[in-house]
Design a protein around this motif. Sequence first.
Motif, PDB file in Angstrom:
ATOM      1  N   ILE A 187      42.057  32.384  68.965  1.00 14.52           N
ATOM      2  CA  ILE A 187      41.090  32.979  68.037  1.00 14.52           C
ATOM      3  C   ILE A 187      39.693  32.803  68.616  1.00 14.52           C
ATOM      4  O   ILE A 187      39.200  31.683  68.758  1.00 14.52           O
ATOM      5  N   GLY A 188      39.070  33.922  68.962  1.00 20.22           N
ATOM      6  CA  GLY A 188      37.748  33.908  69.598  1.00 20.22           C
ATOM      7  C   GLY A 188      37.875  34.211  71.072  1.00 20.22           C
ATOM      8  O   GLY A 188      38.393  33.387  71.827  1.00 20.22           O
ATOM      9  N   ALA A 256      38.835  28.913  69.121  1.00 20.74           N
ATOM     10  CA  ALA A 256      37.714  28.838  70.055  1.00 20.74           C
ATOM     11  C   ALA A 256      36.426  29.360  69.421  1.00 20.74           C
ATOM     12  O   ALA A 256      35.548  29.860  70.129  1.00 20.74           O
ATOM     13  N   VAL A 257      36.311  29.237  68.100  1.00 23.24           N
ATOM     14  CA  VAL A 257      35.125  29.706  67.383  1.00 23.24           C
ATOM     15  C   VAL A 257      34.347  28.543  66.782  1.00 23.24           C
ATOM     16  O   VAL A 257      33.127  28.459  66.901  1.00 23.24           O
ATOM     17  N   GLU A 264      41.160  27.646  59.478  1.00 20.08           N
ATOM     18  CA  GLU A 264      42.204  27.805  58.465  1.00 20.08           C
ATOM     19  C   GLU A 264      43.212  28.868  58.899  1.00 20.08           C
ATOM     20  O   GLU A 264      44.421  28.710  58.706  1.00 20.08           O
ATOM     21  N   GLN A 265      42.721  29.942  59.505  1.00 18.48           N
ATOM     22  CA  GLN A 265      43.637  30.939  60.045  1.00 18.48           C
ATOM     23  C   GLN A 265      44.564  30.314  61.089  1.00 18.48           C
ATOM     24  O   GLN A 265      45.774  30.565  61.095  1.00 18.48           O
ATOM     25  N   ALA A 266      43.987  29.508  61.973  1.00 23.14           N
ATOM     26  CA  ALA A 266      44.790  28.856  63.005  1.00 23.14           C
ATOM     27  C   ALA A 266      45.855  27.956  62.392  1.00 23.14           C
ATOM     28  O   ALA A 266      47.015  27.936  62.832  1.00 23.14           O
ATOM     29  N   PHE A 267      45.475  27.225  61.365  1.00 18.87           N
ATOM     30  CA  PHE A 267      46.407  26.302  60.713  1.00 18.87           C
ATOM     31  C   PHE A 267      47.619  27.039  60.144  1.00 18.87           C
ATOM     32  O   PHE A 267      48.768  26.623  60.333  1.00 18.87           O
ATOM     33  N   TYR A 268      47.371  28.145  59.445  1.00 18.02           N
ATOM     34  CA  TYR A 268      48.471  28.864  58.796  1.00 18.02           C
ATOM     35  C   TYR A 268      49.203  29.821  59.737  1.00 18.02           C
ATOM     36  O   TYR A 268      50.297  30.291  59.418  1.00 18.02           O
ATOM     37  N   ALA A 269      48.614  30.110  60.893  1.00 16.10           N
ATOM     38  CA  ALA A 269      49.241  31.046  61.830  1.00 16.10           C
ATOM     39  C   ALA A 269      50.184  30.367  62.811  1.00 16.10           C
ATOM     40  O   ALA A 269      50.816  31.036  63.629  1.00 16.10           O
ATOM     41  N   ARG A 270      50.331  29.063  62.736  1.00 19.50           N
ATOM     42  CA  ARG A 270      51.227  28.358  63.672  1.00 19.50           C
ATOM     43  C   ARG A 270      52.614  28.219  63.067  1.00 19.50           C
ATOM     44  O   ARG A 270      52.818  28.216  61.856  1.00 19.50           O
TER      45      ARG A 270
END
Length: 362
Positions: A187-188, A256-257, A264-270
């Motif tokens: 992300i980023g 990477a932002v 939060e997106q990263a947390f739920y996207a794994r």
Amino acid sequence: MPQIVKGVIARSKGADVELVDIVVPDPGPGEAVVQVQSCGVCHTDLHYREGGINDEFPFLLGHEAAGVVEAVGEGVTEVAPGDFVILNWRAVCGQCRACLRGKPWYCFNTHNAKQKMTLADSGEELSPALGIGAFIEKTLVAAGQCTRVDSEADAAAVGLLGCGVMAGFGAAVNTGGVTRGDSVAVIGCGGVGNAAIAGATVAGATTVIAVDVDDRKLEGAKAFGATHTVNGRTEDVVERIRELTGGFGADVVVEAVGRPETYEQAFYARDLAGTVVLVGVPTPDKQVTLPMIEIFGRGGALKSSWYGDCLPSRDFPMLVDLYRQGRFDLDAFVSERIGLGDVEGAFDKMERGEVLRSVVVL
């Protein structure tokens, strides 16, 4: 004998940078003077100029650098005059509890040169960005901040390993542990994010998803190995990543932002038991709130990545070798080559998202 050279400083918060005369002292014990050949223009330098790091003005900016050792001080054995080196901002001490446990990439006592470079007209001491200060013809650093690499490599390309590229590559490979067959979302898609994409590709990830809100950056991410792209402005990032990974989520998600909403997106996207790696640098006011039951129920790991958890003496030569073999395209990160007097303009281009890296070439 001390030398007077040209360098770029930030004199006060928010003010345009200035090209001025700077006094570089002879290297003392454990120090080295390096003739700088190149230095990338990094967001961190802009943060220094804006007072986002600390208020120890004036700053000598620049830190993503490569050059040739000109002189060394007493007791220096790591490098010698004539060595082509990449500069790093985490010279390990070898004595702290992390180093003694065999994890020097976590060194808790990294060090810089003890002497200070000064303004030629006033004698005022300068604070070098990340302990380096490399928007300058010659700089004074701790010898441990110099890593010798293949002298045939292009300085403008390999100097970027000194910060952003190493941070991104290491976030995926060292911190995230990406390996063959993994699915990865990044992300980023700035310099750090694209380096994470490239690192995941080199490590053998088969699904590499680039996420950004700028279609230009998403298109550019494909050149570094992204197999899929997601525009967070028009698509649901979490749902789209799940769709692209069989409904499960990615094995590793690199943020990477440095913002709560993207974390939060990263947390739920794994995937379950997947790994989130935070390498984007948040400002001190940023906070994230997550349900503890979700943290517990998903398992896996939430990690932050310090400089890509790199060990320069191990990682820089390896990545330069991959670059020289055509397996890691560092040239693709170099958007333009500029002079010392062009740094302020490079900041403007960076803020507009027009470049991955402007590189000062001396």
